[in-house]
Design an enzyme around this catalytic site. Structure first.
Site, PDB file in Angstrom:
ATOM      1  N   ASN A 199       0.817  -1.230   0.000  1.00 37.67           N
ATOM      2  CA  ASN A 199       0.000   0.000   0.000  1.00 37.67           C
ATOM      3  C   ASN A 199       0.844   1.270   0.000  1.00 37.67           C
ATOM      4  O   ASN A 199       0.473   2.258  -0.632  1.00 37.67           O
ATOM      5  CB  ASN A 199      -0.919   0.014   1.219  1.00 37.67           C
ATOM      6  CG  ASN A 199      -1.944  -1.092   1.149  1.00 37.67           C
ATOM      7  OD1 ASN A 199      -2.754  -1.139   0.227  1.00 37.67           O
ATOM      8  ND2 ASN A 199      -1.890  -2.013   2.101  1.00 37.67           N
TER       9      ASN A 199
ATOM     10  N   SER B 121       5.450  10.820   7.466  1.00 33.40           N
ATOM     11  CA  SER B 121       5.013  10.686   8.865  1.00 33.40           C
ATOM     12  C   SER B 121       6.141  10.954   9.848  1.00 33.40           C
ATOM     13  O   SER B 121       7.324  10.730   9.548  1.00 33.40           O
ATOM     14  CB  SER B 121       4.501   9.255   9.086  1.00 33.40           C
ATOM     15  OG  SER B 121       4.336   8.989  10.467  1.00 33.40           O
TER      16      SER B 121
ATOM     17  N   TYR C  47       6.353   0.758   9.251  1.00 34.67           N
ATOM     18  CA  TYR C  47       5.532   1.816   8.637  1.00 34.67           C
ATOM     19  C   TYR C  47       6.415   3.053   8.383  1.00 34.67           C
ATOM     20  O   TYR C  47       6.372   3.647   7.300  1.00 34.67           O
ATOM     21  CB  TYR C  47       4.372   2.123   9.585  1.00 34.67           C
ATOM     22  CG  TYR C  47       3.687   3.448   9.361  1.00 34.67           C
ATOM     23  CD1 TYR C  47       2.864   3.651   8.258  1.00 34.67           C
ATOM     24  CD2 TYR C  47       3.861   4.498  10.274  1.00 34.67           C
ATOM     25  CE1 TYR C  47       2.233   4.883   8.059  1.00 34.67           C
ATOM     26  CE2 TYR C  47       3.234   5.712  10.098  1.00 34.67           C
ATOM     27  CZ  TYR C  47       2.422   5.908   8.983  1.00 34.67           C
ATOM     28  OH  TYR C  47       1.805   7.116   8.795  1.00 34.67           O
TER      29      TYR C  47
ATOM     30  N   LYS D  68       7.509   5.120   4.886  1.00 32.38           N
ATOM     31  CA  LYS D  68       7.383   6.566   4.646  1.00 32.38           C
ATOM     32  C   LYS D  68       8.734   7.150   4.219  1.00 32.38           C
ATOM     33  O   LYS D  68       8.793   8.021   3.349  1.00 32.38           O
ATOM     34  CB  LYS D  68       6.857   7.262   5.908  1.00 32.38           C
ATOM     35  CG  LYS D  68       5.406   6.916   6.199  1.00 32.38           C
ATOM     36  CD  LYS D  68       4.513   7.398   5.079  1.00 32.38           C
ATOM     37  CE  LYS D  68       3.086   6.978   5.223  1.00 32.38           C
ATOM     38  NZ  LYS D  68       2.224   7.457   4.131  1.00 32.38           N
TER      39      LYS D  68
HETATM   40  N1  LIG Z   1      -3.727  10.722  10.646  1.00 28.37           N
HETATM   41  C1  LIG Z   1      -2.492  11.089  11.034  1.00 28.37           C
HETATM   42  O1  LIG Z   1      -2.312  11.671  12.128  1.00 28.37           O
HETATM   43  C2  LIG Z   1      -1.304  10.820  10.146  1.00 28.37           C
HETATM   44  C3  LIG Z   1      -1.445  10.343   8.848  1.00 28.37           C
HETATM   45  N2  LIG Z   1      -0.325  10.170   8.070  1.00 28.37           N
HETATM   46  C4  LIG Z   1      -0.447   9.669   6.700  1.00 28.37           C
HETATM   47  O2  LIG Z   1      -1.485  10.359   6.033  1.00 28.37           O
HETATM   48  C5  LIG Z   1      -2.138   9.473   5.128  1.00 28.37           C
HETATM   49  C6  LIG Z   1      -3.625   9.451   5.438  1.00 28.37           C
HETATM   50  O3  LIG Z   1      -3.788   8.969   6.763  1.00 28.37           O
HETATM   51  P1  LIG Z   1      -5.238   8.904   7.452  1.00 28.37           P
HETATM   52  O4  LIG Z   1      -6.183   9.772   6.724  1.00 28.37           O
HETATM   53  O5  LIG Z   1      -5.012   9.093   8.890  1.00 28.37           O
HETATM   54  O6  LIG Z   1      -5.589   7.373   7.204  1.00 28.37           O
HETATM   55  P2  LIG Z   1      -7.030   6.756   6.929  1.00 28.37           P
HETATM   56  O7  LIG Z   1      -6.875   5.273   7.103  1.00 28.37           O
HETATM   57  O8  LIG Z   1      -8.074   7.468   7.690  1.00 28.37           O
HETATM   58  O9  LIG Z   1      -7.207   7.082   5.389  1.00 28.37           O
HETATM   59  C7  LIG Z   1      -6.487   6.424   4.381  1.00 28.37           C
HETATM   60  C8  LIG Z   1      -7.377   6.343   3.165  1.00 28.37           C
HETATM   61  O10 LIG Z   1      -6.626   5.737   2.126  1.00 28.37           O
HETATM   62  C9  LIG Z   1      -7.371   4.686   1.566  1.00 28.37           C
HETATM   63  N3  LIG Z   1      -6.415   3.674   1.134  1.00 28.37           N
HETATM   64  C10 LIG Z   1      -5.602   2.921   1.919  1.00 28.37           C
HETATM   65  N4  LIG Z   1      -4.869   2.120   1.168  1.00 28.37           N
HETATM   66  C11 LIG Z   1      -5.231   2.353  -0.120  1.00 28.37           C
HETATM   67  C12 LIG Z   1      -4.834   1.811  -1.365  1.00 28.37           C
HETATM   68  N5  LIG Z   1      -3.922   0.839  -1.436  1.00 28.37           N
HETATM   69  N6  LIG Z   1      -5.400   2.297  -2.481  1.00 28.37           N
HETATM   70  C13 LIG Z   1      -6.342   3.272  -2.427  1.00 28.37           C
HETATM   71  N7  LIG Z   1      -6.777   3.799  -1.276  1.00 28.37           N
HETATM   72  C14 LIG Z   1      -6.214   3.345  -0.137  1.00 28.37           C
HETATM   73  C15 LIG Z   1      -8.300   4.191   2.656  1.00 28.37           C
HETATM   74  O11 LIG Z   1      -9.467   3.575   2.105  1.00 28.37           O
HETATM   75  C16 LIG Z   1      -8.616   5.472   3.412  1.00 28.37           C
HETATM   76  O12 LIG Z   1      -9.778   6.117   2.930  1.00 28.37           O
HETATM   77  C17 LIG Z   1      -1.474   8.106   5.281  1.00 28.37           C
HETATM   78  O13 LIG Z   1      -0.532   7.964   4.246  1.00 28.37           O
HETATM   79  C18 LIG Z   1      -0.792   8.206   6.628  1.00 28.37           C
HETATM   80  O14 LIG Z   1       0.337   7.370   6.690  1.00 28.37           O
HETATM   81  C19 LIG Z   1       0.931  10.453   8.523  1.00 28.37           C
HETATM   82  C20 LIG Z   1       1.121  10.888   9.807  1.00 28.37           C
HETATM   83  C21 LIG Z   1       0.021  11.118  10.709  1.00 28.37           C
HETATM   84  O1  LIG Z   2       1.887   8.366  11.189  1.00 27.35           O
HETATM   85  C1  LIG Z   2       1.058   8.332  12.081  1.00 27.35           C
HETATM   86  O2  LIG Z   2       1.341   8.944  13.261  1.00 27.35           O
HETATM   87  C2  LIG Z   2       0.310   9.292  14.186  1.00 27.35           C
HETATM   88  C3  LIG Z   2       0.994   9.532  15.531  1.00 27.35           C
HETATM   89  O3  LIG Z   2       1.631   8.362  15.950  1.00 27.35           O
HETATM   90  P1  LIG Z   2       1.401   7.711  17.414  1.00 27.35           P
HETATM   91  O4  LIG Z   2       2.207   6.444  17.377  1.00 27.35           O
HETATM   92  O5  LIG Z   2       1.926   8.716  18.404  1.00 27.35           O
HETATM   93  O6  LIG Z   2      -0.094   7.508  17.554  1.00 27.35           O
HETATM   94  C4  LIG Z   2      -0.720   8.162  14.261  1.00 27.35           C
HETATM   95  O7  LIG Z   2      -1.753   8.500  15.174  1.00 27.35           O
HETATM   96  C5  LIG Z   2      -1.273   7.927  12.843  1.00 27.35           C
HETATM   97  O8  LIG Z   2      -2.224   6.888  12.847  1.00 27.35           O
HETATM   98  C6  LIG Z   2      -0.137   7.503  11.951  1.00 27.35           C
HETATM   99  O9  LIG Z   2      -0.609   7.399  10.612  1.00 27.35           O
END
Ligand SMILES: NC(=O)C1=CN([C@@H]2O[C@H](COP(=O)(O)OP(=O)(O)OC[C@H]3O[C@@H](n4cnc5c(N)ncnc54)[C@H](O)[C@@H]3O)[C@@H](O)[C@H]2O)C=CC1
Ligand SMILES: O=C1O[C@H](COP(=O)(O)O)[C@@H](O)[C@H](O)[C@H]1O
Length: 266
Positions: free
Chosen positions: A90, A115, A152, A156
């Site tokens: 992914n 991340s 993970y 990244k």
């Molecule tokens: N939420 C956070 O605090 C953080 C998020 N990130 C990064 O930001 C991005 C988004 O994270 P979130 O919105 O929190 O995750 P999330 O799980 O809420 O959203 C991810 C979306 O991507 C879609 N997805 C996953 N794999 C896929 C694939 N192979 N093909 C097409 N769609 C796919 C899922 O269906 C989902 O809608 C990720 O890359 C994550 O690693 C990085 C650091 C922190």
């Molecule tokens: O990259 C990400 O980081 C946040 C923060 O990490 P945590 O280990 O302190 O929870 C995480 O919440 C998020 O799911 C992840 O995509």
């Protein structure tokens, strides 16, 4: 940015925060492997603008990038404890497919969701929990080598390196945003690390807006709010992107309640 913008992972937490903040400002194309419901679509986005596909599906991704000027690439497995087979497919294969398609069709800019976990192993036992506190001046600024805290985070760091390659080889503008911890309405509760790297929804939308509007070559920036507790520097995001965050986890108690007026953290 007059051309359409492709947002991958549009149905997730970060994607929805971006669309809630800047949805009306762009002509969007959305990609997610899960169908998006009506209330996940910004006003004016028709079902023709939504691609339900896996980001590793090269043909679908090529179709999705056709005619777009910029991409915000979020799709992937966001779990810090995700197993290797999932992040390999992914996050690494998916990001490779996205960059390949983008350069093939002449996309100009890609903002990649990296991340904090790409550099999580800087949080050594001797630095924590002190580095999560506001009187500590330890800072990561994006020039340091990756130091992932898990597989993970390795995926990244690999995405950032793919971005470097496609910038150097094909001239693509790439910004890698090392996102902290996105939560809605209040910072993570009773969690010092989370409060140090909090990214509010409005700062998230503003930051990715700046990624779409600013001019840059290849950049790594930190994606957090202007938290007193920070150990990530915002200097590069401010200077190169014009990022001007409005939120600060110190405006909330440790338990996540808003403080009144100028009553900031002691
Ligand atoms: N939420 C956070 O605090 C953080 C998020 N990130 C990064 O930001 C991005 C988004 O994270 P979130 O919105 O929190 O995750 P999330 O799980 O809420 O959203 C991810 C979306 O991507 C879609 N997805 C996953 N794999 C896929 C694939 N192979 N093909 C097409 N769609 C796919 C899922 O269906 C989902 O809608 C990720 O890359 C994550 O690693 C990085 C650091 C922190
Ligand atoms: O990259 C990400 O980081 C946040 C923060 O990490 P945590 O280990 O302190 O929870 C995480 O919440 C998020 O799911 C992840 O995509």
């Amino acid at each position: 940015m007059d051309d359409p913008v492709l947002l991958t992972g549009a149905g997730g937490r970060v994607g929805q925060a971006i669309l809630a903040g800047i949805g009306p400002d762009y002509d969007w194309r959305l990609l997610d492997r899960e169908p998006l419901s009506e209330d996940e679509l910004p006003h004016g986005v028709a079902s023709d603008d939504v691609v339900v596909a896996d980001v590793t599906d090269e043909e679908a991704v090529r179709g999705a990038v056709e005619g777009v000027g910029a991409v915000i690439h979020l799709a992937g497995d966001p779990r810090p404890n995700a197993p290797w087979d999932s992040v390999l497919r992914n996050n690494i294969d998916g990001t490779h497919a996205l960059f390949e398609a983008a350069v093939d069709v002449g996309v100009r800019k890609v903002a990649f969701a990296s991340s904090n976990h790409a550099v999580g192993a800087y949080e050594t036992d001797d630095r924590t929990p002190g580095m999560y506190r506001r009187d500590d001046d330890y800072r990561l600024d994006g020039t340091e080598l990756p130091r992932p805290s898990n597989l993970y985070g390795v995926s990244k760091a690999a995405g950032e390196t793919l971005g470097r390659y496609y910038h150097d080889h094909d001239g693509l503008s790439v910004v890698c945003v090392r996102i902290g911890n996105l939560t809605k309405s209040h910072p993570p509760k009773e969690y010092e690390r989370g409060q140090a790297m909090w990214l509010s929804h409005r700062d998230c939308a503003h930051l990715f807006d700046r990624c779409l509007r600013a001019e840059y070559g290849y950049e790594i920036v930190y994606g957090i709010s202007d938290n007193d507790r920070k150990y990530y520097s915002l200097a590069r995001a401010r200077e190169v992107l014009g990022y001007d965050p409005q939120d600060n986890s110190a405006e909330y108690t440790f338990e996540g309640e808003p403080r009144g007026g100028n009553d900031l953290e002691d």
